[in-house]
Design a protein around this motif. Structure first.
Motif, PDB file in Angstrom:
ATOM      1  N   GLU A  65      79.901  36.170   2.105  1.00 20.60           N
ATOM      2  CA  GLU A  65      79.382  34.967   1.448  1.00 20.60           C
ATOM      3  C   GLU A  65      77.860  34.990   1.306  1.00 20.60           C
ATOM      4  O   GLU A  65      77.289  34.071   0.711  1.00 20.60           O
ATOM      5  CB  GLU A  65      79.806  33.704   2.206  1.00 20.60           C
ATOM      6  CG  GLU A  65      79.191  33.527   3.583  1.00 20.60           C
ATOM      7  CD  GLU A  65      80.027  34.151   4.689  1.00 20.60           C
ATOM      8  OE1 GLU A  65      80.833  35.061   4.387  1.00 20.60           O
ATOM      9  OE2 GLU A  65      79.881  33.732   5.850  1.00 20.60           O
ATOM     10  N   ALA A  66      77.224  36.023   1.836  1.00 24.17           N
ATOM     11  CA  ALA A  66      75.753  36.034   1.805  1.00 24.17           C
ATOM     12  C   ALA A  66      75.216  36.197   0.381  1.00 24.17           C
ATOM     13  O   ALA A  66      74.282  35.505  -0.021  1.00 24.17           O
ATOM     14  CB  ALA A  66      75.218  37.145   2.709  1.00 24.17           C
ATOM     15  N   TRP A  67      75.807  37.128  -0.397  1.00 25.79           N
ATOM     16  CA  TRP A  67      75.270  37.366  -1.737  1.00 25.79           C
ATOM     17  C   TRP A  67      75.388  36.142  -2.652  1.00 25.79           C
ATOM     18  O   TRP A  67      74.393  35.781  -3.313  1.00 25.79           O
ATOM     19  CB  TRP A  67      75.898  38.590  -2.388  1.00 25.79           C
ATOM     20  CG  TRP A  67      75.564  38.647  -3.848  1.00 25.79           C
ATOM     21  CD1 TRP A  67      76.383  38.466  -4.902  1.00 25.79           C
ATOM     22  CD2 TRP A  67      74.251  38.851  -4.419  1.00 25.79           C
ATOM     23  NE1 TRP A  67      75.691  38.547  -6.085  1.00 25.79           N
ATOM     24  CE2 TRP A  67      74.380  38.769  -5.825  1.00 25.79           C
ATOM     25  CE3 TRP A  67      72.983  39.066  -3.865  1.00 25.79           C
ATOM     26  CZ2 TRP A  67      73.286  38.921  -6.694  1.00 25.79           C
ATOM     27  CZ3 TRP A  67      71.892  39.202  -4.729  1.00 25.79           C
ATOM     28  CH2 TRP A  67      72.050  39.139  -6.120  1.00 25.79           C
TER      29      TRP A  67
ATOM     30  N   ALA B 159      75.230  33.122  -1.952  1.00 31.15           N
ATOM     31  CA  ALA B 159      74.193  32.162  -1.550  1.00 31.15           C
ATOM     32  C   ALA B 159      72.817  32.635  -2.036  1.00 31.15           C
ATOM     33  O   ALA B 159      72.006  31.832  -2.507  1.00 31.15           O
ATOM     34  CB  ALA B 159      74.197  32.001  -0.033  1.00 31.15           C
ATOM     35  N   VAL B 160      72.580  33.940  -1.919  1.00 37.39           N
ATOM     36  CA  VAL B 160      71.301  34.490  -2.398  1.00 37.39           C
ATOM     37  C   VAL B 160      71.193  34.283  -3.901  1.00 37.39           C
ATOM     38  O   VAL B 160      70.166  33.844  -4.425  1.00 37.39           O
ATOM     39  CB  VAL B 160      71.185  35.992  -2.051  1.00 37.39           C
ATOM     40  CG1 VAL B 160      69.958  36.612  -2.730  1.00 37.39           C
ATOM     41  CG2 VAL B 160      71.101  36.192  -0.546  1.00 37.39           C
ATOM     42  N   ARG B 161      72.278  34.578  -4.592  1.00 36.69           N
ATOM     43  CA  ARG B 161      72.247  34.482  -6.057  1.00 36.69           C
ATOM     44  C   ARG B 161      71.992  33.036  -6.507  1.00 36.69           C
ATOM     45  O   ARG B 161      71.190  32.794  -7.419  1.00 36.69           O
ATOM     46  CB  ARG B 161      73.564  34.994  -6.642  1.00 36.69           C
ATOM     47  CG  ARG B 161      73.588  34.863  -8.155  1.00 36.69           C
ATOM     48  CD  ARG B 161      74.665  35.664  -8.821  1.00 36.69           C
ATOM     49  NE  ARG B 161      74.421  35.649 -10.256  1.00 36.69           N
ATOM     50  CZ  ARG B 161      74.695  36.645 -11.067  1.00 36.69           C
ATOM     51  NH1 ARG B 161      75.209  37.742 -10.594  1.00 36.69           N
ATOM     52  NH2 ARG B 161      74.436  36.554 -12.344  1.00 36.69           N
TER      53      ARG B 161
ATOM     54  N   GLU C 291      70.461  30.759  -4.938  1.00 32.61           N
ATOM     55  CA  GLU C 291      69.073  30.383  -4.639  1.00 32.61           C
ATOM     56  C   GLU C 291      68.100  30.981  -5.650  1.00 32.61           C
ATOM     57  O   GLU C 291      67.202  30.298  -6.133  1.00 32.61           O
ATOM     58  CB  GLU C 291      68.719  30.839  -3.211  1.00 32.61           C
ATOM     59  CG  GLU C 291      67.340  30.436  -2.750  1.00 32.61           C
ATOM     60  CD  GLU C 291      67.154  28.931  -2.637  1.00 32.61           C
ATOM     61  OE1 GLU C 291      68.161  28.211  -2.499  1.00 32.61           O
ATOM     62  OE2 GLU C 291      66.008  28.476  -2.722  1.00 32.61           O
ATOM     63  N   ILE C 292      68.290  32.250  -5.986  1.00 31.57           N
ATOM     64  CA  ILE C 292      67.334  32.860  -6.919  1.00 31.57           C
ATOM     65  C   ILE C 292      67.539  32.330  -8.336  1.00 31.57           C
ATOM     66  O   ILE C 292      66.592  32.252  -9.105  1.00 31.57           O
ATOM     67  CB  ILE C 292      67.371  34.404  -6.888  1.00 31.57           C
ATOM     68  CG1 ILE C 292      68.709  34.950  -7.336  1.00 31.57           C
ATOM     69  CG2 ILE C 292      67.027  34.928  -5.520  1.00 31.57           C
ATOM     70  CD1 ILE C 292      68.753  36.464  -7.407  1.00 31.57           C
ATOM     71  N   GLU C 293      68.768  31.941  -8.659  1.00 34.17           N
ATOM     72  CA  GLU C 293      68.980  31.349  -9.980  1.00 34.17           C
ATOM     73  C   GLU C 293      68.233  30.018 -10.081  1.00 34.17           C
ATOM     74  O   GLU C 293      67.690  29.682 -11.125  1.00 34.17           O
ATOM     75  CB  GLU C 293      70.469  31.120 -10.243  1.00 34.17           C
ATOM     76  CG  GLU C 293      71.282  32.389 -10.459  1.00 34.17           C
ATOM     77  CD  GLU C 293      71.073  32.995 -11.834  1.00 34.17           C
ATOM     78  OE1 GLU C 293      70.208  32.524 -12.587  1.00 34.17           O
ATOM     79  OE2 GLU C 293      71.788  33.968 -12.154  1.00 34.17           O
TER      80      GLU C 293
ATOM     81  N   ARG D  51      65.536  29.315  -8.611  1.00 36.48           N
ATOM     82  CA  ARG D  51      64.085  29.535  -8.613  1.00 36.48           C
ATOM     83  C   ARG D  51      63.647  30.477  -9.722  1.00 36.48           C
ATOM     84  O   ARG D  51      62.465  30.777  -9.836  1.00 36.48           O
ATOM     85  CB  ARG D  51      63.647  30.193  -7.302  1.00 36.48           C
ATOM     86  CG  ARG D  51      63.938  29.379  -6.081  1.00 36.48           C
ATOM     87  CD  ARG D  51      63.413  30.102  -4.888  1.00 36.48           C
ATOM     88  NE  ARG D  51      63.748  29.422  -3.660  1.00 36.48           N
ATOM     89  CZ  ARG D  51      63.099  29.587  -2.522  1.00 36.48           C
ATOM     90  NH1 ARG D  51      62.087  30.402  -2.464  1.00 36.48           N
ATOM     91  NH2 ARG D  51      63.460  28.946  -1.442  1.00 36.48           N
TER      92      ARG D  51
ATOM     93  N   GLU E  74      73.461  50.718   9.454  1.00 35.85           N
ATOM     94  CA  GLU E  74      73.840  49.618   8.571  1.00 35.85           C
ATOM     95  C   GLU E  74      75.000  48.833   9.180  1.00 35.85           C
ATOM     96  O   GLU E  74      75.909  49.425   9.758  1.00 35.85           O
ATOM     97  CB  GLU E  74      74.260  50.145   7.199  1.00 35.85           C
ATOM     98  CG  GLU E  74      73.142  50.903   6.494  1.00 35.85           C
ATOM     99  CD  GLU E  74      73.529  51.325   5.094  1.00 35.85           C
ATOM    100  OE1 GLU E  74      74.597  50.888   4.619  1.00 35.85           O
ATOM    101  OE2 GLU E  74      72.770  52.088   4.485  1.00 35.85           O
ATOM    102  N   ILE E  75      74.954  47.539   9.038  1.00 36.44           N
ATOM    103  CA  ILE E  75      76.057  46.666   9.432  1.00 36.44           C
ATOM    104  C   ILE E  75      76.377  45.797   8.215  1.00 36.44           C
ATOM    105  O   ILE E  75      75.486  45.105   7.700  1.00 36.44           O
ATOM    106  CB  ILE E  75      75.670  45.780  10.633  1.00 36.44           C
ATOM    107  CG1 ILE E  75      75.339  46.656  11.850  1.00 36.44           C
ATOM    108  CG2 ILE E  75      76.804  44.814  10.964  1.00 36.44           C
ATOM    109  CD1 ILE E  75      74.826  45.882  13.058  1.00 36.44           C
ATOM    110  N   PRO E  76      77.609  45.845   7.730  1.00 32.06           N
ATOM    111  CA  PRO E  76      77.924  45.075   6.515  1.00 32.06           C
ATOM    112  C   PRO E  76      77.665  43.583   6.730  1.00 32.06           C
ATOM    113  O   PRO E  76      78.137  43.010   7.719  1.00 32.06           O
ATOM    114  CB  PRO E  76      79.414  45.346   6.290  1.00 32.06           C
ATOM    115  CG  PRO E  76      79.708  46.582   7.070  1.00 32.06           C
ATOM    116  CD  PRO E  76      78.768  46.590   8.241  1.00 32.06           C
ATOM    117  N   PRO E  77      76.944  42.947   5.821  1.00 33.08           N
ATOM    118  CA  PRO E  77      76.705  41.509   5.962  1.00 33.08           C
ATOM    119  C   PRO E  77      77.944  40.714   5.572  1.00 33.08           C
ATOM    120  O   PRO E  77      78.846  41.246   4.908  1.00 33.08           O
ATOM    121  CB  PRO E  77      75.555  41.252   4.983  1.00 33.08           C
ATOM    122  CG  PRO E  77      75.693  42.312   3.955  1.00 33.08           C
ATOM    123  CD  PRO E  77      76.286  43.509   4.643  1.00 33.08           C
ATOM    124  N   PRO E  78      78.018  39.450   5.966  1.00 33.67           N
ATOM    125  CA  PRO E  78      79.154  38.611   5.555  1.00 33.67           C
ATOM    126  C   PRO E  78      79.233  38.526   4.033  1.00 33.67           C
ATOM    127  O   PRO E  78      78.212  38.510   3.348  1.00 33.67           O
ATOM    128  CB  PRO E  78      78.822  37.235   6.147  1.00 33.67           C
ATOM    129  CG  PRO E  78      77.803  37.499   7.198  1.00 33.67           C
ATOM    130  CD  PRO E  78      77.054  38.720   6.807  1.00 33.67           C
TER     131      PRO E  78
END
Lengths: 228, 195
Positions: free
Chosen positions: A62-64, A66-68, A70-72, A74, A56-60
């Motif tokens: 700010e990624a979550w 941005a994901v949230r 986008e899914i909100e 859609r 595992e490599i911790p993601p940046p």
């Protein structure tokens, strides 16, 4: 086998994918060749090191967000069953006054829906539940739900008005109107189901918008018949 | 006829920290973003590692990670629970990375444009704590510096544990080509590590 093993053979030995005869010959060579044996050991050490690499490599951070976001934008939401119709809406059913109001409602509702359909849907939207047909449990994107709010309010008002005007319509007219409404409702259900499978499909959104407009127009014309 | 009031959805309670993946998936399917965030926190490190190593670029890996989780959200309905959620997720991740790589190749974009250019996949940033360890930095840098085609095969085989034939199917190439790419990647990696 006197020649050294090729790099490909060494890899195949390590991966254990050589044919049985070739594997036997390779093992025999390795047992007697210090050079090839050393290369094999180096390869195995490297691969062991690779295997120990962090899974595992911790993601940046700010990624979550941005994901949230986008899914909100859609997100699909459930449609619950229909509550009882509000009798108070029948106040609109009074002759020409109602007709003028209804025409205005149709225009505003259809325009706002189409505007919402064609605009860029990048802004997150709050989850919402919208009740349409009795017992319906299908889902639609939040962008559509937002766009539907004005449509649904208009349908509610027109439906109440039409219901109040019912005594002034012939049985044949009522039958035709109800049959056509059933067909349009089926088309809406079908379009919603397609949107559920493909929420980002703008063509489907436009098809749904067109079906809504049909329903509003039918309700408006039926109510006009009652008052003409 | 139709009657249509609009009402807000009640905010779901936050998921307990020890809730299983299956329960979280079920909640996420019902639109519970908090449950989906817990799934993200649990699994994003592994997904990001796959994206980073296969793309060799931290910024690209972040984009791929976001793309993966948006797709996961959209496809939760298709997850039947026949395999572990993480297996389904990792498979989806690999498919997203490879599909994006193919799309970029078609567009002549940065990612995978020059399959034989050893400088094409330089790791621009570690993206996390793993690369702060000296020898691991060497290893990660060496992996990132592999040519894109060889790097993808190497990551899938030697890190993610895919078999030759699976990689051939996923990448749409012959099994012999996969093996040749793998052998080349290992050779280049050992050279980069001074062995």
């Amino acid at each position: 086998m006197n020649e050294h093993l090729t790099w490909e053979d060494l890899n195949d030995v390590v991966d254990d994918v050589l044919a049985p005869d070739d594997a036997m010959r390779a093992r025999a060579h390795l047992a007697s060749c210090a050079h090839c044996s050393h290369r094999r050991a180096e390869l195995e050490v490297t691969l062991a090191e690779v295997a120990r690499a962090a899974r595992e490599i911790p993601p940046p951070a700010e990624a979550w967000p941005a994901v949230r976001a986008e899914i909100e934008s859609r997100k699909v939401v459930p449609l619950a069953g229909m509550p009882a119709r509000r009798a108070s809406m029948a106040r609109f059913a009074s002759g020409r006054r109602w007709t003028l109001v209804a025409a205005g409602i149709v225009l505003v509702a259809a325009s706002s829906f189409v505007t919402a359909v064609v605009m860029d849907r990048t802004q997150p939207a709050a989850p919402a539940t919208v009740a349409v047909d009795p017992g319906a449990t299908i889902t639609v994107p939040v962008a559509v739900v937002d766009a539907e709010r004005s449509y649904l309010a208009s349908v509610q008002e027109l439906s109440a008005a039409l219901e109040a005007a019912r005594p002034h319509l012939s049985a044949q007219t009522i039958e035709i109107v109800e049959r056509n409404l059933a067909l349009i409702d089926a088309a809406i259900t079908e379009s919603r189901a397609a949107l559920l499978r493909d929420p980002g499909n703008r063509v489907l959104l436009e098809v749904l918008a067109g079906t809504y407009r049909q329903k509003l127009e039918l309700l408006r014309r039926a109510a006009q018949l009652a008052t003409s | 006829m139709t009657s249509v009031p609009v009402s807000p959805v009640a905010t779901p309670p936050p998921p307990p920290p020890d809730e299983g993946d299956g329960e979280l998936v079920a909640r996420a399917r019902r639109g519970d973003v908090e449950a989906f965030e817990v799934l993200y926190r649990r699994t994003s490190g592994r997904v990001y590692a796959i994206c980073l190593r296969m793309s060799g670029d931290a910024e690209r890996a972040k984009e791929l990670l976001q793309d993966v989780f948006v797709r996961v959200w959209e496809r939760l309905e298709s997850f039947r629970g026949e395999a572990a959620f993480t297996s389904w997720l990792h498979r989806l991740t690999v498919n997203v990375v490879l599909a994006q790589s193919r799309a970029d190749q078609r567009r002549g974009n940065r990612f995978g444009t020059l399959p034989d250019d050893p400088d094409a996949g330089r790791l621009s940033d570690s993206g996390g704590g793993a690369a702060s360890i000296g020898h691991r930095l060497d290893l990660e840098s060496a992996i990132a510096a592999l040519p894109p085609g060889a790097r993808k095969v190497f990551v899938l085989h030697d890190i993610e544990g895919f078999r030759h034939e699976e990689i051939a199917r996923l990448t749409g190439t012959a099994e012999g080509t996969v093996r040749a790419q793998l052998h080349r990647a290992r050779k280049l990696l050992m050279e980069a590590l001074g062995r």
